[in-house]
Design a protein around this motif. Structure first.
Motif, PDB file in Angstrom:
ATOM      1  N   ALA A 363      37.729  94.019  79.201  1.00 39.38           N
ATOM      2  CA  ALA A 363      38.737  93.466  78.057  1.00 39.38           C
ATOM      3  C   ALA A 363      38.974  94.565  77.011  1.00 39.38           C
ATOM      4  N   THR A 364      37.929  95.684  76.808  1.00 42.67           N
ATOM      5  CA  THR A 364      38.304  96.757  76.104  1.00 42.67           C
ATOM      6  C   THR A 364      39.305  97.614  76.470  1.00 42.67           C
ATOM      7  N   THR A 365      39.710  97.663  77.701  1.00 44.59           N
ATOM      8  CA  THR A 365      40.731  98.482  78.249  1.00 44.59           C
ATOM      9  C   THR A 365      41.957  98.345  77.916  1.00 44.59           C
ATOM     10  N   GLY A 366      42.248  97.067  77.329  1.00 45.95           N
ATOM     11  CA  GLY A 366      43.716  96.804  76.768  1.00 45.95           C
ATOM     12  C   GLY A 366      44.527  96.887  77.735  1.00 45.95           C
ATOM     13  N   GLN A 367      45.720  97.497  77.470  1.00 43.77           N
ATOM     14  CA  GLN A 367      46.939  97.461  78.488  1.00 43.77           C
ATOM     15  C   GLN A 367      46.771  98.135  79.634  1.00 43.77           C
ATOM     16  N   ASN A 368      45.773  98.943  79.570  1.00 46.34           N
ATOM     17  CA  ASN A 368      45.446  99.594  81.069  1.00 46.34           C
ATOM     18  C   ASN A 368      45.118  98.589  82.083  1.00 46.34           C
ATOM     19  N   VAL A 373      45.252  95.267  87.528  1.00 43.04           N
ATOM     20  CA  VAL A 373      45.458  94.037  88.412  1.00 43.04           C
ATOM     21  C   VAL A 373      46.851  94.364  89.396  1.00 43.04           C
ATOM     22  N   GLU A 374      47.720  95.283  88.904  1.00 37.79           N
ATOM     23  CA  GLU A 374      48.772  95.500  89.960  1.00 37.79           C
ATOM     24  C   GLU A 374      48.656  96.353  90.915  1.00 37.79           C
ATOM     25  N   ILE A 375      47.758  97.373  90.676  1.00 40.23           N
ATOM     26  CA  ILE A 375      47.139  98.305  92.026  1.00 40.23           C
ATOM     27  C   ILE A 375      46.142  97.822  92.822  1.00 40.23           C
ATOM     28  N   PHE A 376      45.174  96.989  92.097  1.00 42.51           N
ATOM     29  CA  PHE A 376      44.116  96.405  93.061  1.00 42.51           C
ATOM     30  C   PHE A 376      44.777  95.318  93.879  1.00 42.51           C
ATOM     31  N   GLY A 377      45.714  94.684  93.111  1.00 43.22           N
ATOM     32  CA  GLY A 377      46.276  93.593  93.880  1.00 43.22           C
ATOM     33  C   GLY A 377      47.061  93.948  95.293  1.00 43.22           C
ATOM     34  N   GLN A 378      47.688  95.295  94.936  1.00 42.98           N
ATOM     35  CA  GLN A 378      48.479  95.747  96.189  1.00 42.98           C
ATOM     36  C   GLN A 378      47.622  96.150  97.289  1.00 42.98           C
ATOM     37  N   LYS A 379      46.508  96.962  97.012  1.00 45.78           N
ATOM     38  CA  LYS A 379      45.446  97.385  97.792  1.00 45.78           C
ATOM     39  C   LYS A 379      44.408  96.570  98.591  1.00 45.78           C
ATOM     40  N   ALA A 380      43.890  95.916  97.653  1.00 40.21           N
ATOM     41  CA  ALA A 380      42.971  94.886  98.196  1.00 40.21           C
ATOM     42  C   ALA A 380      43.194  93.391  98.127  1.00 40.21           C
ATOM     43  N   GLY A 381      44.422  93.013  97.832  1.00 37.26           N
ATOM     44  CA  GLY A 381      44.754  91.587  97.817  1.00 37.26           C
ATOM     45  C   GLY A 381      43.904  90.640  96.950  1.00 37.26           C
ATOM     46  N   VAL A 382      44.078  91.110  95.710  1.00 35.75           N
ATOM     47  CA  VAL A 382      43.220  90.303  94.781  1.00 35.75           C
ATOM     48  C   VAL A 382      43.589  88.646  94.536  1.00 35.75           C
ATOM     49  N   THR A 383      42.438  87.886  94.761  1.00 34.07           N
ATOM     50  CA  THR A 383      42.838  86.376  94.906  1.00 34.07           C
ATOM     51  C   THR A 383      42.452  85.928  93.571  1.00 34.07           C
ATOM     52  N   GLY A 384      41.677  86.579  92.527  1.00 36.37           N
ATOM     53  CA  GLY A 384      41.140  86.030  91.263  1.00 36.37           C
ATOM     54  C   GLY A 384      40.620  87.154  90.524  1.00 36.37           C
ATOM     55  N   ARG A 404      50.439  85.792  82.304  1.00 39.60           N
ATOM     56  CA  ARG A 404      51.841  85.477  82.287  1.00 39.60           C
ATOM     57  C   ARG A 404      52.742  86.221  82.954  1.00 39.60           C
ATOM     58  N   LYS A 405      52.242  87.578  83.217  1.00 43.67           N
ATOM     59  CA  LYS A 405      52.822  88.459  84.200  1.00 43.67           C
ATOM     60  C   LYS A 405      52.423  88.297  85.684  1.00 43.67           C
ATOM     61  N   PHE A 406      51.183  88.022  85.910  1.00 39.25           N
ATOM     62  CA  PHE A 406      50.659  87.994  87.485  1.00 39.25           C
ATOM     63  C   PHE A 406      50.491  86.602  87.979  1.00 39.25           C
ATOM     64  N   LYS A 407      50.033  85.880  87.199  1.00 39.65           N
ATOM     65  CA  LYS A 407      49.876  84.398  87.186  1.00 39.65           C
ATOM     66  C   LYS A 407      48.915  84.171  88.401  1.00 39.65           C
ATOM     67  N   LEU A 408      47.680  85.040  88.356  1.00 43.28           N
ATOM     68  CA  LEU A 408      46.749  84.979  89.187  1.00 43.28           C
ATOM     69  C   LEU A 408      45.794  84.116  88.662  1.00 43.28           C
ATOM     70  N   PRO A 409      44.787  83.355  89.645  1.00 46.38           N
ATOM     71  CA  PRO A 409      43.851  82.593  88.957  1.00 46.38           C
ATOM     72  C   PRO A 409      42.704  83.336  88.307  1.00 46.38           C
ATOM     73  N   ILE A 410      42.302  82.664  86.981  1.00 45.87           N
ATOM     74  CA  ILE A 410      41.347  83.357  86.250  1.00 45.87           C
ATOM     75  C   ILE A 410      40.211  82.550  86.518  1.00 45.87           C
ATOM     76  N   HIS A 411      39.149  82.779  87.092  1.00 41.97           N
ATOM     77  CA  HIS A 411      37.934  82.214  87.596  1.00 41.97           C
ATOM     78  C   HIS A 411      36.805  82.129  86.406  1.00 41.97           C
ATOM     79  N   PHE A 412      36.657  83.131  85.697  1.00 45.39           N
ATOM     80  CA  PHE A 412      35.482  83.315  84.982  1.00 45.39           C
ATOM     81  C   PHE A 412      35.648  84.233  83.928  1.00 45.39           C
ATOM     82  N   ILE A 413      34.958  84.068  82.631  1.00 47.34           N
ATOM     83  CA  ILE A 413      35.141  85.067  81.510  1.00 47.34           C
ATOM     84  C   ILE A 413      33.748  85.338  81.085  1.00 47.34           C
ATOM     85  N   GLY A 414      33.458  86.399  80.709  1.00 48.08           N
ATOM     86  CA  GLY A 414      32.047  86.603  80.272  1.00 48.08           C
ATOM     87  C   GLY A 414      31.977  87.317  78.542  1.00 48.08           C
TER      88      GLY A 414
END
Length: 438
Positions: A363-368, A373-384, A404-414
């Motif tokens: 979370a500390t990376t902010g906008q980065n 999410v965009e790149i890993f989603g394209q290369k690794a097919g992120v599901t959550g 709001r942008k990617f609508k990917l499932p959020i499974h956990f937070i720490g």
């Protein structure tokens, strides 16, 4: 009894004769014996009393009233029914030469086993401090998001102090929400809601926080989806990806603990073969959770290790395989290509694997985080997604922008490093915590 009991303080001062003393009293006297020596102390006291004083102090009628309470107690404790007939010296006369040591010598104290029940006093017990009680998850989440909520609350409070809701105020609010990484779309939705309901009216910070919480919950609600382990897939293969330092290995350890609690068998694969420290860290988590960790020498092919892990789990009937991967920046093409290779090799053993590809986001990376999410989603097919380190940033709002942008499932937070600081994501709890609402 080897010697007579010496007079106490008042006895020494007024000439009381020595009295016989018991063995226990001798032991306690040795434990509290003045470090300067008795004779030296008495000599100093006589010298002080013989010195001339400018004015004589009249003797009070009742010396018990003139003596401090602690001196009265000492007099009565020594067995005298009546108070002294003379005024006791003031504290300034006796404190320095007769000051007792702060600590007792344990070796001179009576043996605890020889002390009878009548000699002991009950120890007062106190109730534990309320603040020491364990916090529930919502309390830990609120504490973890405190920096984010405090930042928002102070900024909103500065905007709406003694001001009606007008265009300038709404623009300031929108800028504040965008700066908190909530995203442009979320910021506009909140300001438009306030415009339609409260324009040209007095608006309190509580009104704004209520609208903020409602909009955040509406955005996150559809993506707050628990991770479901499909029992028909055996093993159920989870691939963990993310950049360096995002908390992949720690998340694996915490997730393993949860799966073990649910009664599932787990096999871990230390796929970050480039860093020996990463392998060792995963092995520590494996020991804590009592699960096997498959490893290879440093620099070995990570895809081969992943293949072997899936094969072994199939042969042994293991429920879940979790594969760690090397941290890699999303802009390193060669490393992202290697991640794709791991997935291809796994599918030679199980065409449907990996069944879940989880991206850990710091979370500390902010906008980065949006770019990750965009790149890993394209290369690794992120599901959550798993959002980590929310307790170390004032930019927790980035999760709203990602949802709001990617609508990917959020499974956990720490929100911490403890094994219990990873919880299934709940939109309502997060929304109230980030808005600072109790």
């Amino acid at each position: 009894m080897t010697e007579d009991k010496k007079p106490g303080f008042w006895g020494r001062l007024f000439g009381e004769k020595p009295q016989p003393k018991s063995d226990a009293e001798e032991a306690m006297e040795r434990a509290t014996e003045h470090p300067r020596g008795e004779e030296e102390a008495l000599a100093a006291l006589r010298e002080q009393r013989s010195a001339p004083t400018p004015e004589a102090t009249p003797e009070p009628e009742d010396s018990r009233d003139a003596a401090p309470p602690e001196m009265q107690a000492e007099w009565l404790e020594e067995g005298h029914p009546n108070p002294p007939e003379h005024e006791p010296p003031t504290p300034t006369d006796v404190t320095a030469p007769l000051e007792r040591p702060d600590a007792l010598d344990d070796k001179n104290l009576p043996d605890p086993e020889q002390v009878t029940p009548q000699q002991t006093e009950p120890v007062a017990t106190t109730s534990p401090d309320e603040s020491a009680k364990p916090q529930n998850w919502l309390q830990r989440l609120s504490a973890g998001l405190k920096r984010s909520s405090d930042n928002l609350s102070s900024s909103i409070g500065a905007i709406f102090t003694k001001r009606k809701l007008d265009d300038a105020t709404l623009q300031d609010l929108e800028d504040t929400l965008i700066a908190a990484d909530l995203g442009i779309d979320t910021a506009m939705a909140i300001t438009e809601k306030l415009r339609s309901d409260k324009f040209d009216k007095d608006v309190s910070t509580e009104d704004v926080r209520a609208v903020l919480a409602a909009e955040v919950e509406a955005t996150l609600g559809p993506v707050a989806i628990p991770l479901t382990i499909d029992g028909t897939e055996k093993p159920f293969v989870i691939l963990m990806v993310g950049v360096n330092g995002s908390g992949k290995t720690t998340t694996i350890g915490k997730l393993t603990a949860k799966l073990k609690t649910e009664g599932k068998s787990v096999l871990l694969a230390a796929g970050d073969t480039f860093r020996a420290a990463a392998v060792e860290q995963l092995q520590v988590w494996g020991q804590r959770n009592d699960v096997e960790v498959m490893t290879r020498p440093t620099g070995a092919d990570a895809s081969g290790l992943a293949f072997d892990a899936v094969a072994k789990a199939q042969d042994t009937g293991t429920d879940v395989v979790i594969i760690d991967t090397a941290g890699r920046l999303q802009n390193r093409v060669e490393l992202m290509d290697e991640l794709e290779k791991i997935i291809r090799v796994i599918r030679k053993r199980d065409p449907d694997a990996p069944h879940a590809t989880l991206l850990t986001l710091d979370a500390t990376t902010g906008q980065n985080a949006l770019n990750q999410v965009e790149i890993f989603g394209q290369k690794a097919g992120v599901t959550g997604l798993v959002m980590t380190k929310l307790d170390g940033t004032a930019r927790g709002g980035i999760l709203v922008a990602i949802a709001r942008k990617f609508k990917l499932p959020i499974h956990f937070i720490g929100v911490g490093e403890s094994i219990g600081d990873l919880e299934p994501f709940k939109a309502t709890d997060f929304a109230r915590a980030i808005a600072g609402k109790e």
